[in-house]
Design an enzyme around this catalytic site. Structure first.
Site, PDB file in Angstrom:
ATOM      1  N   ASP A  18      71.984  71.657  38.998  1.00 59.20           N
ATOM      2  CA  ASP A  18      71.417  70.600  38.162  1.00 59.20           C
ATOM      3  C   ASP A  18      72.229  70.449  36.881  1.00 59.20           C
ATOM      4  O   ASP A  18      72.436  71.422  36.153  1.00 59.20           O
ATOM      5  CB  ASP A  18      69.970  70.929  37.788  1.00 59.20           C
ATOM      6  CG  ASP A  18      68.996  70.709  38.931  1.00 59.20           C
ATOM      7  OD1 ASP A  18      69.432  70.221  39.986  1.00 59.20           O
ATOM      8  OD2 ASP A  18      67.808  71.033  38.760  1.00 59.20           O
ATOM      9  N   LYS A  45      65.186  70.959  45.465  1.00 53.39           N
ATOM     10  CA  LYS A  45      63.767  71.160  45.755  1.00 53.39           C
ATOM     11  C   LYS A  45      63.524  72.403  46.602  1.00 53.39           C
ATOM     12  O   LYS A  45      62.551  73.136  46.384  1.00 53.39           O
ATOM     13  CB  LYS A  45      63.182  69.922  46.438  1.00 53.39           C
ATOM     14  CG  LYS A  45      63.128  68.690  45.536  1.00 53.39           C
ATOM     15  CD  LYS A  45      62.358  67.556  46.168  1.00 53.39           C
ATOM     16  CE  LYS A  45      60.890  67.834  46.247  1.00 53.39           C
ATOM     17  NZ  LYS A  45      60.241  67.998  44.943  1.00 53.39           N
ATOM     18  N   ALA A  47      65.421  75.197  46.773  1.00 57.14           N
ATOM     19  CA  ALA A  47      65.644  76.377  45.941  1.00 57.14           C
ATOM     20  C   ALA A  47      64.543  76.526  44.901  1.00 57.14           C
ATOM     21  O   ALA A  47      64.082  77.646  44.621  1.00 57.14           O
ATOM     22  CB  ALA A  47      67.009  76.276  45.263  1.00 57.14           C
ATOM     23  N   ASN A  48      64.100  75.415  44.312  1.00 58.65           N
ATOM     24  CA  ASN A  48      63.020  75.470  43.323  1.00 58.65           C
ATOM     25  C   ASN A  48      61.733  76.032  43.935  1.00 58.65           C
ATOM     26  O   ASN A  48      61.056  76.877  43.345  1.00 58.65           O
ATOM     27  CB  ASN A  48      62.732  74.084  42.761  1.00 58.65           C
ATOM     28  CG  ASN A  48      63.857  73.533  41.902  1.00 58.65           C
ATOM     29  OD1 ASN A  48      64.795  74.244  41.563  1.00 58.65           O
ATOM     30  ND2 ASN A  48      63.773  72.261  41.570  1.00 58.65           N
ATOM     31  N   THR A 199      49.105  64.848  43.832  1.00 58.15           N
ATOM     32  CA  THR A 199      49.104  65.186  42.411  1.00 58.15           C
ATOM     33  C   THR A 199      49.070  63.903  41.589  1.00 58.15           C
ATOM     34  O   THR A 199      49.735  62.922  41.922  1.00 58.15           O
ATOM     35  CB  THR A 199      50.331  66.024  42.025  1.00 58.15           C
ATOM     36  OG1 THR A 199      51.530  65.290  42.334  1.00 58.15           O
ATOM     37  CG2 THR A 199      50.353  67.350  42.797  1.00 58.15           C
ATOM     38  N   GLY A 204      45.182  65.560  37.180  1.00 58.71           N
ATOM     39  CA  GLY A 204      44.878  66.620  38.126  1.00 58.71           C
ATOM     40  C   GLY A 204      45.413  66.372  39.524  1.00 58.71           C
ATOM     41  O   GLY A 204      46.453  65.733  39.713  1.00 58.71           O
ATOM     42  N   GLY A 231      56.454  69.989  40.103  1.00 60.92           N
ATOM     43  CA  GLY A 231      55.932  69.623  41.415  1.00 60.92           C
ATOM     44  C   GLY A 231      56.302  70.644  42.475  1.00 60.92           C
ATOM     45  O   GLY A 231      55.501  70.951  43.370  1.00 60.92           O
ATOM     46  N   ASP A 232      57.512  71.177  42.384  1.00 63.67           N
ATOM     47  CA  ASP A 232      57.942  72.187  43.350  1.00 63.67           C
ATOM     48  C   ASP A 232      57.136  73.472  43.206  1.00 63.67           C
ATOM     49  O   ASP A 232      56.739  74.088  44.203  1.00 63.67           O
ATOM     50  CB  ASP A 232      59.441  72.485  43.172  1.00 63.67           C
ATOM     51  CG  ASP A 232      60.308  71.280  43.498  1.00 63.67           C
ATOM     52  OD1 ASP A 232      59.941  70.530  44.419  1.00 63.67           O
ATOM     53  OD2 ASP A 232      61.337  71.086  42.828  1.00 63.67           O
TER      54      ASP A 232
END
Length: 290
Positions: A18, A45, A47-48, A199, A204, A231-232
Site C-alpha cells: 500500500d 484485502k 493479507a489484511n 456494515t 452499525g 472492513g477487513d
C-alpha cells in the site's frame, strides 16, 4: 504473537504493497491536492484479513501470490511475523500487487489497485480440511473464488468486495457473505442469500437470513484515522466469532468493536486485541437484535 485459540481459518486473497498519501481532503476529478504525506505499508484485502485473524488469536494460513521482488519479500516477512502461515503463498513472475490510496483527515479514502502477482493466483495443488473455514474476497477475481468454493466442502465465507456480479452457484454455496451498504445495493443477487452481513459505518451492522433481518448491532463511537483496514478486520472477527458458536448479535457486536479499534489505527493492518477481549467488552453493549 497470539497462540491459535480459535477454529482454523484459511484466507484466500490479495497481497499488496500500500502506498498511502494522507491529505487534508480528497481530490476532485482533475484536481491536484498538495501537502500530502506518503507512507508505505503492507496491505491487500487477503493479507489484511489474515493478519487481523492472527492478531485476534486465530490459527490462520493465507493463500495468495507475490512477486519475486523486494516488496514481496518484505510483505512475506511481515505476514509471518504477525503469525500467519505463509507456506501456501505462491511466487509469481509478475511484480507484487500495489494499491495507491489517498486518505483525507476524516479517514475517508480513494483506492486504485494494480493487481500484479495477484492476477496469477492459482489453487492448483492446494488442499482444504473439512473442519477449516475459508474466507475469500473478490480482488483476485470471481473465477478464483468460484474454484475455491468447489474445492472446499466446509464453511465458506465471502467478502464480496470490490463488488461485481456473482454467479448463482457462488451465492448458493456461501455460508456467509459480508458487504458494506454500497456493495449490498450493487448486488441484488444477495437479496435472498443464505446469510448476509452488512456494515453501515457509524450506523452499525446487520445480518439478513434469506432476506429477513435477524440481528443488528450498534457501532461504537470512535475517532476515525483510517478506514482502509477496518472492513477487513470486521470480516475476520465476524467469521471467527460465528464459527466459535456465538449468536448473530454477539458476533456482530464483537466485530463492530474490532472495526472501531481498526479505524483508530493509521495502518491497513491495525494492532488488535484478542477476539475474546472484544466479546467480553461488548457483552452488555446495547443494540437491536431484530
Amino acid at each position: 504473537m497470539n497462540q491459535p485459540l480459535l477454529p482454523p481459518l484459511t484466507v484466500i486473497g490479495s497481497i499488496n504493497l500500500d502506498l498511502i498519501a494522507s491529505t487534508d481532503r480528497l481530490p476532485a476529478a482533475g484536481e491536484t491536492v498538495g501537502r500530502g504525506l506518503l507512507h508505505r505499508q503492507a496491505g491487500g484485502k487477503g493479507a489484511n484479513q489474515a493478519t487481523a485473524a492472527a492478531r485476534l488469536g486465530g490459527g490462520v494460513r493465507l493463500i495468495g501470490s507475490i512477486g519475486n521482488d523486494e516488496a514481496g519479500r518484505q510483505l512475506l516477512g511481515t505476514l509471518a511475523a504477525s503469525g500467519v502461515n505463509v507456506a501456501d503463498i505462491l511466487l509469481s513472475s509478475q511484480p507484487t500487487g500495489t494499491a495507491l490510496i489517498v486518505v483525507d483527515r476524516f479517514g475517508e479514502n480513494q483506492i486504485v489497485v494494480c493487481p500484479g502477482a495477484n492476477s496469477q493466483l492459482s489453487l492448483e495443488g492446494i488442499s482444504f480440511a473439512d473442519d477449516e473455514s475459508v474466507l475469500c474476497q473478490l480482488e483476485n477475481g470471481v473465477d478464483v473464488v468460484l474454484e475455491a468454493s468447489r474445492q472446499h466442502r466446509g464453511y465458506f465465507a465471502l467478502n464480496a468486495a470490490p463488488a461485481e456480479s456473482l454467479p448463482d452457484e457462488l451465492v448458493t454455496r456461501c455460508d456467509l457473505v459480508i458487504v458494506n451498504e454500497t456493495e449490498f445495493a450493487l448486488l441484488p443477487e444477495l437479496s435472498n442469500a443464505r446469510l448476509v452481513a452488512v456494515t453501515y459505518g457509524e450506523r452499525g451492522s446487520a445480518i439478513y437470513e434469506y432476506g429477513t433481518l435477524v440481528a443488528r448491532a450498534a457501532a461504537l463511537p470512535t475517532r476515525v484515522v483510517n478506514t482502509v483496514g477496518a472492513g477487513d478486520a470486521f470480516c475476520s472477527a465476524l467469521v471467527l466469532a460465528l464459527r466459535t458458536g456465538h449468536d448473530y448479535h454477539r458476533a456482530l457486536a464483537a466485530a463492530n468493536a474490532v472495526g472501531s479499534d481498526a479505524v483508530r489505527d493509521a495502518s491497513s493492518q491495525p494492532r488488535l486485541s484478542s477476539l475474546e477481549h472484544y466479546l467480553e467488552t461488548t457483552r452488555t453493549t446495547p443494540g437491536n437484535r431484530r
